[in-house]
Motif scaffolding. Sequence first.
Motif, PDB file in Angstrom:
ATOM      1  N   VAL A   1       0.859  -1.192   0.000  1.00 44.82           N
ATOM      2  CA  VAL A   1       0.000   0.000   0.000  1.00 44.82           C
ATOM      3  C   VAL A   1       0.890   1.236   0.000  1.00 44.82           C
ATOM      4  N   ALA A   2       1.957   1.121   0.791  1.00 51.02           N
ATOM      5  CA  ALA A   2       2.846   2.216   1.185  1.00 51.02           C
ATOM      6  C   ALA A   2       2.154   3.086   2.229  1.00 51.02           C
ATOM      7  N   MET A   3       2.238   2.590   3.484  1.00 50.29           N
ATOM      8  CA  MET A   3       1.697   3.316   4.639  1.00 50.29           C
ATOM      9  C   MET A   3       2.883   3.913   5.399  1.00 50.29           C
ATOM     10  N   HIS A   4       3.145   5.179   5.148  1.00 56.41           N
ATOM     11  CA  HIS A   4       4.353   5.820   5.682  1.00 56.41           C
ATOM     12  C   HIS A   4       4.144   6.267   7.128  1.00 56.41           C
ATOM     13  N   THR A   5       5.119   5.951   7.974  1.00 57.00           N
ATOM     14  CA  THR A   5       5.010   6.304   9.402  1.00 57.00           C
ATOM     15  C   THR A   5       6.285   6.998   9.882  1.00 57.00           C
ATOM     16  N   THR A   6       6.216   7.473  11.119  1.00 56.30           N
ATOM     17  CA  THR A   6       7.428   7.954  11.794  1.00 56.30           C
ATOM     18  C   THR A   6       8.315   6.741  12.102  1.00 56.30           C
TER      19      THR A   6
ATOM     20  N   THR B   1      -3.328  -5.074   5.782  1.00 54.54           N
ATOM     21  CA  THR B   1      -2.820  -5.360   7.129  1.00 54.54           C
ATOM     22  C   THR B   1      -3.010  -4.146   8.023  1.00 54.54           C
ATOM     23  N   GLY B   2      -3.589  -4.359   9.190  1.00 49.63           N
ATOM     24  CA  GLY B   2      -3.676  -3.284  10.180  1.00 49.63           C
ATOM     25  C   GLY B   2      -2.382  -3.195  10.969  1.00 49.63           C
ATOM     26  N   PHE B   3      -2.232  -2.128  11.772  1.00 49.21           N
ATOM     27  CA  PHE B   3      -1.216  -2.105  12.831  1.00 49.21           C
ATOM     28  C   PHE B   3       0.205  -1.852  12.342  1.00 49.21           C
ATOM     29  N   GLN B   4       0.444  -1.882  11.011  1.00 48.92           N
ATOM     30  CA  GLN B   4       1.831  -1.780  10.555  1.00 48.92           C
ATOM     31  C   GLN B   4       2.023  -0.687   9.524  1.00 48.92           C
ATOM     32  N   GLY B   5       3.274  -0.209   9.436  1.00 49.20           N
ATOM     33  CA  GLY B   5       3.634   0.791   8.441  1.00 49.20           C
ATOM     34  C   GLY B   5       5.082   0.606   8.040  1.00 49.20           C
ATOM     35  N   ILE B   6       5.594   1.573   7.270  1.00 45.88           N
ATOM     36  CA  ILE B   6       7.019   1.561   6.915  1.00 45.88           C
ATOM     37  C   ILE B   6       7.593   2.943   7.210  1.00 45.88           C
ATOM     38  N   ASN B   7       8.852   2.974   7.662  1.00 43.59           N
ATOM     39  CA  ASN B   7       9.469   4.267   7.967  1.00 43.59           C
ATOM     40  C   ASN B   7      10.470   4.678   6.882  1.00 43.59           C
ATOM     41  N   LYS B   8      11.168   5.775   7.109  1.00 39.55           N
ATOM     42  CA  LYS B   8      12.061   6.319   6.073  1.00 39.55           C
ATOM     43  C   LYS B   8      13.259   5.412   5.791  1.00 39.55           C
TER      44      LYS B   8
ATOM     45  N   ALA C   1     -10.076   8.048   5.931  1.00 39.33           N
ATOM     46  CA  ALA C   1      -9.829   9.475   5.680  1.00 39.33           C
ATOM     47  C   ALA C   1      -9.138   9.670   4.331  1.00 39.33           C
ATOM     48  N   ALA C   2      -8.099   8.857   4.060  1.00 37.27           N
ATOM     49  CA  ALA C   2      -7.326   9.012   2.817  1.00 37.27           C
ATOM     50  C   ALA C   2      -8.157   8.687   1.579  1.00 37.27           C
ATOM     51  N   LEU C   3      -9.064   7.721   1.709  1.00 31.73           N
ATOM     52  CA  LEU C   3      -9.886   7.293   0.564  1.00 31.73           C
ATOM     53  C   LEU C   3     -11.216   8.033   0.492  1.00 31.73           C
TER      54      LEU C   3
ATOM     55  N   ARG D   1       1.412   9.448   6.115  1.00 35.48           N
ATOM     56  CA  ARG D   1       0.570   9.529   4.910  1.00 35.48           C
ATOM     57  C   ARG D   1       0.406   8.140   4.320  1.00 35.48           C
ATOM     58  N   ILE D   2      -0.634   7.985   3.526  1.00 41.08           N
ATOM     59  CA  ILE D   2      -0.905   6.698   2.866  1.00 41.08           C
ATOM     60  C   ILE D   2      -0.979   6.939   1.362  1.00 41.08           C
ATOM     61  N   ASP D   3      -0.244   6.140   0.594  1.00 37.63           N
ATOM     62  CA  ASP D   3      -0.376   6.194  -0.867  1.00 37.63           C
ATOM     63  C   ASP D   3      -1.597   5.343  -1.242  1.00 37.63           C
ATOM     64  N   THR D   4      -2.585   5.965  -1.858  1.00 36.12           N
ATOM     65  CA  THR D   4      -3.851   5.259  -2.116  1.00 36.12           C
ATOM     66  C   THR D   4      -3.945   4.678  -3.526  1.00 36.12           C
TER      67      THR D   4
END
Length: 402
Positions: free
Chosen positions: A99-104, A133-140, A161-163, A114-117
């Motif tokens: 998905v690319a779910m960007h986190t700190t 997948t819930g609960f997870q993201g990717i950082n820099k 919100a993003a969609l 931010r989320i790439d939709t």
Amino acid sequence: MLIVKKFGGTSVANKERIFNVANRCIEEYKKGNDVVVVLSAMGKYTDELITMAKDINEKPPKREMDMLFTIGEQMSVALMAMAMNKLGVPAVSLNAFQVAMHTTSAYGNARLKRIDTERIRRELESKKIVIVTGFQGINKFDDYTTLGRGGSDTTAVALAAALHADACEIYTDVDGVYTADPRKVPTARKLKEITYDEMLDLATLGAGVLHNRSVEMAKKYGVPLVVRSSLNNEEGTVVKEDVQVERMLISGVAVDKDADRIAVIGLKDEPGIAFKVFDTLAKKNINVDVILQSIGRDGTKDISFTVNDNDLDDAVAALEANKARLTFQKIEANKEVAKLSIVGAGMMSNPGVAAKMFETLYNENVNINMISTSEIRVTVLINEKDAERAMNAVHEAFGLSD
């Protein structure tokens, strides 16, 4: 319509429940709606992963814990896509990278940035149910991160919100938001609706129905939430900005047994000391809640506060490492405490609410260690062994019982 549905771990705990969730989502899909599904890890799988990790290393690095944790949700979404496929409906599972779910970068407690939709929209346009997948993201650094326990709720709200989704439904093992945890207070009542602010306080204070950051985000982006049961079709509780029904004085009672108390004793009684203490903790991403500062004596003062159980060791270590700069004599930590809170927007116009709570605790012979208040809540720190008895007594005293 675009609908985001989030299902917790108990909702997908076994084969039967996975197919139950698959059928509920397909029902929505067959009405002509676009459906995005967010899943937690199956049952108690996350707890099993923690046990495995602690068996190898009792203090595992947080980065590696996040790497390990992401297995749980990936298993859930893949199995769900297989179930939907078996039922004849096209579905695709996606993880945080896809998905690319960007986190700190804060491992174990990251925040979504931010989320790439684009990928999700592409899959929806090809008429698939999208399972994320819930609960997870990717950082820099391109590492997996996790959003803290309950973070799948936040994933769902962020996606809604993003969609620009038309609805965000959170399915759990209870059929809505109650005046207290119905497993601990048998007389608890289900609420038809509750404000974001009340829900945010209840979630932060241990209600456990929704992740507090998900409520924060829902309020910020105006995402209406519905909390419902995955095991029946009953109407749930709507979480929104304004509630129409006649205000009850109190909306709910919550207990948080994951709170620990730290007392920093013998600090210099001079300007800037409190800042130095809490800045030291903030730099370690440690959240502090109830704070009490004593009246200065002999040029010193004490500051007590609560932190989450998971942060206790890190907080004590950070303070001890800065002992000379912070000028304190000693630190005392107490794990045998719990936070008991009452929440309700009706408090603003009704004096005497706190006094009633304190009277109830006095009648139950429950000692109060610390007190914290806001416009819509009163929180007290009490002994953990008294928590459930006190919770039931306060719930009864405010007429919340069924």
